[in-house]
Design a protein around this motif. Structure first.
Motif, short mmCIF file in Angstrom:
data_model
loop_
_atom_site.label_atom_id
_atom_site.label_comp_id
_atom_site.label_asym_id
_atom_site.label_seq_id
_atom_site.Cartn_x
_atom_site.Cartn_y
_atom_site.Cartn_z
N LEU A 28 0.83 -1.20 0.00
CA LEU A 28 0.00 0.00 0.00
C LEU A 28 0.87 1.25 0.00
O LEU A 28 2.07 1.18 0.20
N PHE A 29 0.24 2.38 -0.24
CA PHE A 29 0.92 3.68 -0.26
C PHE A 29 2.04 3.70 -1.31
O PHE A 29 3.15 4.16 -1.06
N ARG A 30 1.73 3.17 -2.49
CA ARG A 30 2.70 3.18 -3.59
C ARG A 30 2.86 4.57 -4.19
O ARG A 30 3.97 5.00 -4.51
N ASP A 31 1.74 5.24 -4.39
CA ASP A 31 1.76 6.54 -5.07
C ASP A 31 1.88 7.71 -4.10
O ASP A 31 2.64 8.65 -4.32
N ARG A 131 -6.66 1.01 7.80
CA ARG A 131 -7.73 1.62 7.03
C ARG A 131 -7.45 1.50 5.53
O ARG A 131 -8.35 1.19 4.74
N ALA A 132 -6.21 1.72 5.13
CA ALA A 132 -5.85 1.61 3.71
C ALA A 132 -6.07 0.17 3.21
O ALA A 132 -6.50 -0.04 2.07
N LEU A 133 -5.77 -0.81 4.06
CA LEU A 133 -6.02 -2.20 3.67
C LEU A 133 -7.51 -2.44 3.47
O LEU A 133 -7.93 -3.06 2.48
N LEU A 134 -8.33 -1.96 4.39
CA LEU A 134 -9.78 -2.15 4.26
C LEU A 134 -10.32 -1.48 3.00
O LEU A 134 -11.20 -2.02 2.33
N GLU A 135 -9.80 -0.31 2.68
CA GLU A 135 -10.22 0.37 1.45
C GLU A 135 -9.88 -0.49 0.24
O GLU A 135 -10.68 -0.60 -0.71
N HIS A 136 -8.70 -1.10 0.26
CA HIS A 136 -8.32 -1.99 -0.85
C HIS A 136 -9.26 -3.19 -0.93
O HIS A 136 -9.58 -3.66 -2.03
N LEU A 137 -9.71 -3.68 0.22
CA LEU A 137 -10.61 -4.84 0.26
C LEU A 137 -12.08 -4.45 0.06
O LEU A 137 -12.96 -5.30 0.12
N ASN A 138 -12.31 -3.16 -0.16
CA ASN A 138 -13.67 -2.63 -0.39
C ASN A 138 -14.56 -2.80 0.83
O ASN A 138 -15.78 -3.00 0.70
N VAL A 139 -13.97 -2.74 2.02
CA VAL A 139 -14.74 -2.81 3.26
C VAL A 139 -15.14 -1.39 3.65
O VAL A 139 -14.30 -0.49 3.72
N LYS A 140 -16.44 -1.21 3.93
CA LYS A 140 -16.97 0.12 4.24
C LYS A 140 -17.19 0.34 5.74
O LYS A 140 -17.11 1.47 6.22
N LYS A 141 -17.51 -0.74 6.46
CA LYS A 141 -17.79 -0.64 7.89
C LYS A 141 -17.18 -1.86 8.60
O LYS A 141 -17.13 -2.96 8.04
N VAL A 142 -16.73 -1.64 9.85
CA VAL A 142 -16.16 -2.75 10.61
C VAL A 142 -16.68 -2.76 12.04
O VAL A 142 -16.99 -1.72 12.62
N ARG A 143 -16.78 -3.98 12.55
CA ARG A 143 -16.90 -4.21 13.99
C ARG A 143 -15.53 -4.68 14.44
O ARG A 143 -14.98 -5.61 13.87
N VAL A 144 -14.97 -4.03 15.43
CA VAL A 144 -13.58 -4.24 15.82
C VAL A 144 -13.51 -5.02 17.12
O VAL A 144 -14.30 -4.79 18.04
N ILE A 145 -12.56 -5.95 17.18
CA ILE A 145 -12.30 -6.66 18.43
C ILE A 145 -10.79 -6.78 18.62
O ILE A 145 -10.06 -7.15 17.69
N GLY A 146 -10.34 -6.45 19.82
CA GLY A 146 -8.93 -6.57 20.12
C GLY A 146 -8.71 -6.82 21.61
O GLY A 146 -9.50 -6.38 22.44
#
Length: 334
Positions: A28-31, A131-146
């Motif tokens: 990611l972040f190539r350009d 976030r950049a990874l999710l944008e690449h995967l076309n994910v718009k919303k997440v439920r997060v667990i950590g």
């Protein structure tokens, strides 16, 4: 001409379905480079991740602990599977190795240098990479667990990406490190600096393991002596140090613990978190005491607190989950 009789070959059995997904890697972040919080740019950021289930625009994002990785199926089997909190039959579950780690994503040796040392990174930097990874995967919303460091990283996601996070589960983690937690990490990093090449990392792991369990847990599991006459707890700590050196990087240990120590969001920032958050303390946690987790969770305007009652300390979320999976499943899917 003599006929040749051929014996039919045995039918080839169908291939078994893939039990676990293969780790994937994305650059990611190539350009346009990622601007780190320290002010330096970082291009061509490599992110290694696992994804479970069919791709969807809504996903469950798992954030791993300090020495964890993206292979959730290896370290959290109580949580991943059909009918469990992370259910690949209905959810798209994603877990990425953090920036600065040593499990496939861009590590400390690839960071820009400041005075001959890797540039400091923050949990917010890690969230922006995620976030950049999710944008690449076309994910718009997440439920997060950590949990543990992943729980602190979940707080960074809530602050950095409020438009993406629908709700979050934070297990055994504070909103910011106390002097006690920073002191433990400082001692661990000092051990690594004093004895580079692996010996210091062994000591750092031993220090950490003492904070990951409780006196009651060790009294139950590590009392007495081995046949060699060595105290069981000494043998246990030696073994844990050897195991970590075999799979982890001392520069990563220093980089990630420093990022955790530096994460100090204000109560004002936390009061602006609007997403529902389930905060889970562990009754015998000496690293992040339950009273601390509960008090900090109360600052969030839309939080629910629940406590896992276990003698096994901080690591109870891995080794003594009890009702935790069901509590998490109900919250994530409510």
């Amino acid at each position: 001409m003599t006929a040749v009789t051929q014996t039919p070959s045995a039918p080839i059995p169908p291939a078994e379905p893939e039990r676990c997904p293969v780790k994937k890697t994305m650059t990611l972040f190539r350009d346009v480079p990622l601007l780190l919080d320290c002010g330096l740019p970082l291009s061509n950021v490599r992110v290694a991740y696992h994804a479970y289930g069919e791709a969807q625009e809504n996903a469950v994002l798992v954030l791993h602990a300090l020495t964890g990785n993206s292979a959730v199926h290896e370290w959290w089997p109580d949580f991943l599977g059909a009918g469990k909190p992370l259910d690949p039959t209905s959810d798209y579950v994603v877990c990425a190795n953090v920036l600065g780690g040593c499990a496939g994503s861009t590590g400390p040796a690839e960071l820009p240098e400041v005075n001959g040392q890797p540039a400091p990174i923050t949990l917010r930097d890690m969230a922006r990479v995620g976030r950049a990874l999710l944008e690449h995967l076309n994910v718009k919303k997440v439920r997060v667990i950590g949990a543990s460091m992943g729980g602190m990283l979940a707080y960074a996601w809530l602050l950095e990406c409020p438009d993406l996070v629908e709700r979050a589960v934070i297990i055994g983690a504070p909103t910011r490190h106390s002097p006690w937690a920073i002191g433990l990490n400082t001692a661990a990093r000092s051990a690594i600096k004093a004895a580079p090449g692996g010996e210091g990392l062994k000591v750092a792991r031993q220090i950490a393991m003492l904070s990951y369990r409780s006196p009651e847990s060790f009294a139950l599991t590590q009392s007495g002596f081995r046949r060699s006459g060595v105290p069981a707890i000494s043998s246990y700590l030696e073994h844990q140090g050897e195991k970590l050196v075999a799979r982890f990087c001392e520069r990563t240990y220093c980089t990630l613990t420093a990022a955790m120590d530096a994460f100090q969001p204000s109560d004002y920032e936390l009061r602006n978190v609007t997403a529902p958050v389930l905060c889970i303390g562990i009754s015998s946690d000496v690293l992040y005491p339950a009273v601390e987790v509960k008090a900090q969770a109360a600052v969030l305007p839309n939080s629910t607190y629940w406590e896992l009652n276990s003698i096994h300390g901080h690591d109870a979320f891995l080794m003594d989950a009890q009702d935790l999976p069901e509590r998490v499943r109900a919250f994530l899917h409510s």
